[in-house]
Enzyme design. Structure first.
Site, PDB file in Angstrom:
ATOM      1  N   THR A 132      -5.127  13.323   5.472  1.00  0.00           N
ATOM      2  CA  THR A 132      -3.762  13.550   5.953  1.00  0.00           C
ATOM      3  C   THR A 132      -3.691  14.822   6.786  1.00  0.00           C
ATOM      4  O   THR A 132      -3.085  14.843   7.866  1.00  0.00           O
ATOM      5  CB  THR A 132      -2.769  13.630   4.777  1.00  0.00           C
ATOM      6  N   LYS A 187       0.863  -1.190   0.000  1.00  0.00           N
ATOM      7  CA  LYS A 187       0.000   0.000   0.000  1.00  0.00           C
ATOM      8  C   LYS A 187       0.889   1.225   0.000  1.00  0.00           C
ATOM      9  O   LYS A 187       1.792   1.365   0.827  1.00  0.00           O
ATOM     10  CB  LYS A 187      -0.897   0.007   1.256  1.00  0.00           C
ATOM     11  N   SER A 241      -7.188   5.542   3.457  1.00  0.00           N
ATOM     12  CA  SER A 241      -7.069   4.636   2.313  1.00  0.00           C
ATOM     13  C   SER A 241      -7.357   3.199   2.748  1.00  0.00           C
ATOM     14  O   SER A 241      -8.035   2.447   2.038  1.00  0.00           O
ATOM     15  CB  SER A 241      -5.665   4.715   1.705  1.00  0.00           C
ATOM     16  N   GLY A 280      -3.066   7.933  -4.566  1.00  0.00           N
ATOM     17  CA  GLY A 280      -2.523   9.167  -5.110  1.00  0.00           C
ATOM     18  C   GLY A 280      -1.321   9.645  -4.316  1.00  0.00           C
ATOM     19  O   GLY A 280      -0.985   9.111  -3.267  1.00  0.00           O
ATOM     20  N   ASP A 281      -0.665  10.645  -4.842  1.00  0.00           N
ATOM     21  CA  ASP A 281       0.478  11.274  -4.190  1.00  0.00           C
ATOM     22  C   ASP A 281       0.695  12.594  -4.925  1.00  0.00           C
ATOM     23  O   ASP A 281      -0.202  13.070  -5.638  1.00  0.00           O
ATOM     24  CB  ASP A 281       1.714  10.364  -4.262  1.00  0.00           C
ATOM     25  N   GLN A 286       6.897   4.031   4.203  1.00  0.00           N
ATOM     26  CA  GLN A 286       5.506   3.577   4.151  1.00  0.00           C
ATOM     27  C   GLN A 286       5.294   2.282   4.928  1.00  0.00           C
ATOM     28  O   GLN A 286       4.227   2.061   5.514  1.00  0.00           O
ATOM     29  CB  GLN A 286       5.089   3.378   2.693  1.00  0.00           C
ATOM     30  N   LYS A 302       5.546   1.903  -2.900  1.00  0.00           N
ATOM     31  CA  LYS A 302       5.468   3.242  -3.491  1.00  0.00           C
ATOM     32  C   LYS A 302       5.792   3.123  -4.972  1.00  0.00           C
ATOM     33  O   LYS A 302       6.510   2.195  -5.390  1.00  0.00           O
ATOM     34  CB  LYS A 302       6.481   4.184  -2.822  1.00  0.00           C
ATOM     35  N   LYS A 313       4.949   3.467   8.551  1.00  0.00           N
ATOM     36  CA  LYS A 313       3.768   4.323   8.657  1.00  0.00           C
ATOM     37  C   LYS A 313       2.503   3.473   8.656  1.00  0.00           C
ATOM     38  O   LYS A 313       1.616   3.647   9.499  1.00  0.00           O
ATOM     39  CB  LYS A 313       3.725   5.319   7.495  1.00  0.00           C
ATOM     40  N   ASN A 324      -3.261  19.628  -0.852  1.00  0.00           N
ATOM     41  CA  ASN A 324      -4.325  19.057  -0.014  1.00  0.00           C
ATOM     42  C   ASN A 324      -3.949  19.011   1.464  1.00  0.00           C
ATOM     43  O   ASN A 324      -4.748  19.382   2.337  1.00  0.00           O
ATOM     44  CB  ASN A 324      -4.655  17.637  -0.481  1.00  0.00           C
TER      45      ASN A 324
END
Length: 456
Positions: free
Chosen positions: A195, A76, A380, A151-152, A97, A112, A100, A227
């Protein structure tokens, strides 16, 4: 092992973790092998993307997916579309990640991906053609139980929509293979806000623990204007704080009236960013000061909270010293690895000066991005759960779950820091986050035979 000298961002991420989990490794040396293993991705997919420009010419980009660790669940992590994307950046982001995602408490591994494609200046048709070409290859390697990208930077709702449509055509299935989807086709409420909201929920706990206070009247410095920055600012304002800055790659916009930005200002900034314009396009009739080519951190003589929310390494050692000198008490990353190692060392040095409970003067308490900004991937994960059950939770339900996740994450970081790092009366949240995330992943890898303890 990788040649880390050629991968500076990844090297920095590994060093940041290794330097802070040492107290745990000293007590449990058998886990050193687990840390050696976890640094190597399970799989790296690299491919080219050829697509057609509006003028008919052919363009080509490099693309990657780093499937780093699946001990806790399917891979993820986001897809970044930006000219700076390379393997070092994606390995650093994927490595972060892993831990996290572990801190959210949800069943998600770490990964990623992305491309050096730049959406800026491209037409909608060009972006659609790129996304379809990109997904033609990526669709072979992802799935609802395998790898669920999100997304990123550079990958917003438009790009997710195009990629989802491409996957659906190529694979002939409607599946939860991306998160950040539209509300009407499998998306979750408050995913765009998650976030930023989660960052504020995390810092709320820090405020209560260190100074028994809240957001009312707090002077808050925020970098970035996407965002994360926008929704963190809106939540700060809702809770009574004053947002005094935004920024982008061209400079910083600051408020000098002590009141700061309003929700209407933030809506106007969001519109500017939706049109892929620089922050200089925001019309404010001279109410704010523009500082070309600067970041907010050195532009204030006094502030309370700093929330780096733009990109990696956006707070240097000198900027960290400026924040401490300005009396900033709380620094929490909305961006990934937003502070350089030298900046973190500055903040941690102030924490170590506190030798007794209640004597917190001069302390700047730092929270790393893998903990403070995990709200995005947490929602997510909640979107994945909703997709699996073919249902949709209300805005209030998702927000309540997000808040609970962030409070639990903070408590885990604080208590783990207290257990393993006894260098101050104030726990190290960065050590706590890194140790808690690492131990959870390492134990799962041990159970699954990815590493083992000799003689057992």
């Amino acid at each position: 092992m990788s040649n880390l000298a050629a991968e500076p961002e990844f090297e920095q991420a590994v060093h940041e973790i290794s330097s802070t989990i040492e107290p745990f490794l000293a007590a449990h040396p058998e886990y050193r092998k687990a840390f050696e293993v976890v640094q190597i991705p399970e799989r790296i997919i690299q491919f080219r993307v050829t697509w057609e420009r509006d003028d008919g010419s052919v363009a080509v980009n490099r693309a990657f997916r780093v499937q780093f660790n699946s001990a806790l669940g399917p891979y993820k992590g986001g897809l970044r579309l930006h000219p700076t994307v390379n393997l070092s950046v994606l390995k650093f982001l994927g490595f972060e990640q892993i831990f996290k995602n572990a801190l959210t408490g949800l069943s998600m591994g770490g990964g990623k991906g992305g491309s050096d494609f730049d959406p800026k200046g491209k037409s909608d048709n060009e972006i659609r053609r790129f996304c379809y070409a990109f997904m033609l290859e990526l669709s072979r390697h992802i799935g609802a139980d395998t790898d669920i990208p999100a997304g990123d930077i550079g990958t917003g709702g438009r790009e997710i929509g195009f990629m989802f449509g491409a996957y659906k055509k190529y694979q002939n299935e409607f599946a939860g293979i991306l998160t950040g989807k539209g509300d009407d086709w499998g998306g979750s409420f408050i995913r765009p806000e998650a976030t930023g909201y989660g960052l504020v929920y995390y810092v709320t706990e820090m405020l209560r623990d260190l100074d028994n206070t809240d957001w009312v009247g707090k002077r808050v410095l925020i970098s970035g204007s996407g965002n994360v920055a926008q929704f963190a600012a809106l939540k700060v304002i809702e809770l009574g704080g004053h947002v005094l800055s935004f920024s982008d790659s061209t400079g910083a916009l600051i408020a000098t009236d002590g009141v700061g930005f309003t929700p209407a200002d933030i809506a106007a900034i969001a519109d500017v960013k939706l049109r892929r314009q620089a922050l200089t396009a925001f019309q404010h009739d001279g109410r704010f000061e523009w500082h070309e080519g600067q970041r907010p951190w050195t532009l204030f003589e006094s502030a309370d909270v700093a929330l780096p929310s733009a990109t990696q390494n956006e707070v240097s050692e000198d900027e960290a010293k400026a924040l401490v000198a300005a009396g900033v008490r709380y620094v929490a990353e909305g961006s990934n690895m937003g502070c350089t190692q030298e900046a973190i060392d500055v903040f941690e040095a102030t924490r170590k000066q506190c030798t007794s409970e209640g004597e917190t003067a001069g302390v700047t308490w730092y929270a790393p991005g893998k903990a403070a900004n995990c709200g995005g991937v947490a929602v997510s994960g909640l979107e994945m759960g909703q997709n699996s059950q073919r249902l949709k939770w209300s805005h209030q339900e998702v927000d309540a779950k997000l808040k609970d996740i962030m409070i639990t994450c903070y408590t885990n970081c604080r208590e783990t820091g207290k257990t393993y790092v006894r260098d101050s009366a104030i726990p190290s949240l960065v050590s706590g986050a890194n140790i808690a995330g690492f131990v959870k992943v390492a134990k799962a890898m041990l159970d699954q035979g990815d590493w083992w303890i000799s003689g057992k």
